[in-house]
Write a protein that holds these residues in place. Structure first.
Motif, mmCIF file in Angstrom:
data_model
loop_
_atom_site.group_PDB
_atom_site.id
_atom_site.type_symbol
_atom_site.label_atom_id
_atom_site.label_comp_id
_atom_site.label_asym_id
_atom_site.label_seq_id
_atom_site.Cartn_x
_atom_site.Cartn_y
_atom_site.Cartn_z
ATOM 1 N N ARG A 1 84.949 49.499 16.139
ATOM 2 C CA ARG A 1 85.467 48.860 17.356
ATOM 3 C C ARG A 1 84.442 48.932 18.479
ATOM 4 O O ARG A 1 84.219 47.948 19.191
ATOM 5 C CB ARG A 1 86.777 49.521 17.790
ATOM 6 N N ASN A 2 83.814 50.090 18.645
ATOM 7 C CA ASN A 2 82.798 50.229 19.692
ATOM 8 C C ASN A 2 81.605 49.323 19.431
ATOM 9 O O ASN A 2 81.029 48.755 20.368
ATOM 10 C CB ASN A 2 82.347 51.684 19.803
ATOM 11 N N PHE A 3 81.222 49.170 18.171
ATOM 12 C CA PHE A 3 80.135 48.267 17.810
ATOM 13 C C PHE A 3 80.498 46.826 18.173
ATOM 14 O O PHE A 3 79.685 46.091 18.742
ATOM 15 C CB PHE A 3 79.822 48.388 16.322
ATOM 16 N N ALA A 4 81.728 46.426 17.861
ATOM 17 C CA ALA A 4 82.172 45.066 18.175
ATOM 18 C C ALA A 4 82.182 44.836 19.686
ATOM 19 O O ALA A 4 81.721 43.795 20.168
ATOM 20 C CB ALA A 4 83.565 44.814 17.593
ATOM 21 N N THR B 1 93.175 45.437 22.668
ATOM 22 C CA THR B 1 92.750 44.203 22.017
ATOM 23 C C THR B 1 92.753 44.337 20.500
ATOM 24 O O THR B 1 93.050 43.395 19.786
ATOM 25 C CB THR B 1 91.338 43.821 22.497
ATOM 26 N N PHE B 2 92.434 45.512 19.994
ATOM 27 C CA PHE B 2 92.348 45.712 18.555
ATOM 28 C C PHE B 2 93.616 46.327 17.964
ATOM 29 O O PHE B 2 93.621 46.711 16.809
ATOM 30 C CB PHE B 2 91.150 46.613 18.231
ATOM 31 N N GLY C 1 77.145 38.618 26.414
ATOM 32 C CA GLY C 1 77.483 38.070 27.715
ATOM 33 C C GLY C 1 78.960 37.885 27.982
ATOM 34 O O GLY C 1 79.336 37.326 29.011
ATOM 35 N N HIS C 2 79.811 38.365 27.107
ATOM 36 C CA HIS C 2 81.253 38.231 27.318
ATOM 37 C C HIS C 2 81.740 39.320 28.250
ATOM 38 O O HIS C 2 81.493 40.498 28.037
ATOM 39 C CB HIS C 2 82.010 38.323 25.989
ATOM 40 N N ARG C 3 82.421 38.927 29.304
ATOM 41 C CA ARG C 3 82.995 39.896 30.238
ATOM 42 C C ARG C 3 84.348 40.384 29.739
ATOM 43 O O ARG C 3 84.724 41.513 29.942
ATOM 44 C CB ARG C 3 83.171 39.273 31.622
ATOM 45 N N SER C 4 85.087 39.508 29.087
ATOM 46 C CA SER C 4 86.401 39.844 28.559
ATOM 47 C C SER C 4 86.297 39.960 27.037
ATOM 48 O O SER C 4 85.891 39.021 26.358
ATOM 49 C CB SER C 4 87.403 38.745 28.920
ATOM 50 N N ILE C 5 86.681 41.113 26.511
ATOM 51 C CA ILE C 5 86.617 41.324 25.068
ATOM 52 C C ILE C 5 87.594 40.388 24.363
ATOM 53 O O ILE C 5 87.267 39.807 23.329
ATOM 54 C CB ILE C 5 86.916 42.796 24.727
ATOM 55 N N LEU D 1 86.546 37.718 21.545
ATOM 56 C CA LEU D 1 87.111 37.700 20.191
ATOM 57 C C LEU D 1 87.699 36.336 19.854
ATOM 58 O O LEU D 1 87.550 35.845 18.734
ATOM 59 C CB LEU D 1 88.180 38.781 20.051
ATOM 60 N N ARG D 2 88.366 35.718 20.836
ATOM 61 C CA ARG D 2 88.921 34.380 20.587
ATOM 62 C C ARG D 2 87.809 33.387 20.298
ATOM 63 O O ARG D 2 87.901 32.588 19.359
ATOM 64 C CB ARG D 2 89.749 33.915 21.783
ATOM 65 N N GLU D 3 86.754 33.416 21.095
ATOM 66 C CA GLU D 3 85.644 32.485 20.890
ATOM 67 C C GLU D 3 84.982 32.716 19.530
ATOM 68 O O GLU D 3 84.646 31.771 18.829
ATOM 69 C CB GLU D 3 84.612 32.645 21.991
ATOM 70 N N THR D 4 84.830 33.968 19.163
ATOM 71 C CA THR D 4 84.211 34.303 17.877
ATOM 72 C C THR D 4 85.092 33.869 16.718
ATOM 73 O O THR D 4 84.594 33.449 15.677
ATOM 74 C CB THR D 4 83.943 35.817 17.802
#
Length: 60
Positions: free
Chosen positions: A23-26, A2-3, A34-38, A42-45
């Protein structure tokens, strides 16, 4: 991937370790929110990049 870690140009000194920590913090922050998919988190954020990340950290 993802990153896009493989495309990173950070290779010297403590840079790679620092980026892994960020990355681990994010990932942890998104999971705690509550996000199951990273990727989906990220898209929502990214829809509100100047306020949404602060909301996740309770800083806004």
């Amino acid at each position: 991937m993802t990153f896009t870690e493989d495309a990173s140009k950070i290779r010297a000194g403590r840079g790679p370790e620092n980026m892994a920590t960020l990355r681990n913090f994010a990932i942890t922050t998104l999971r705690d929110a509550g996000h199951r998919s990273i990727a989906a988190g990220l898209r929502e954020t990214s829809y509100a990049p100047f306020t949404r990340p602060l909301d996740l950290l309770d800083l806004a």
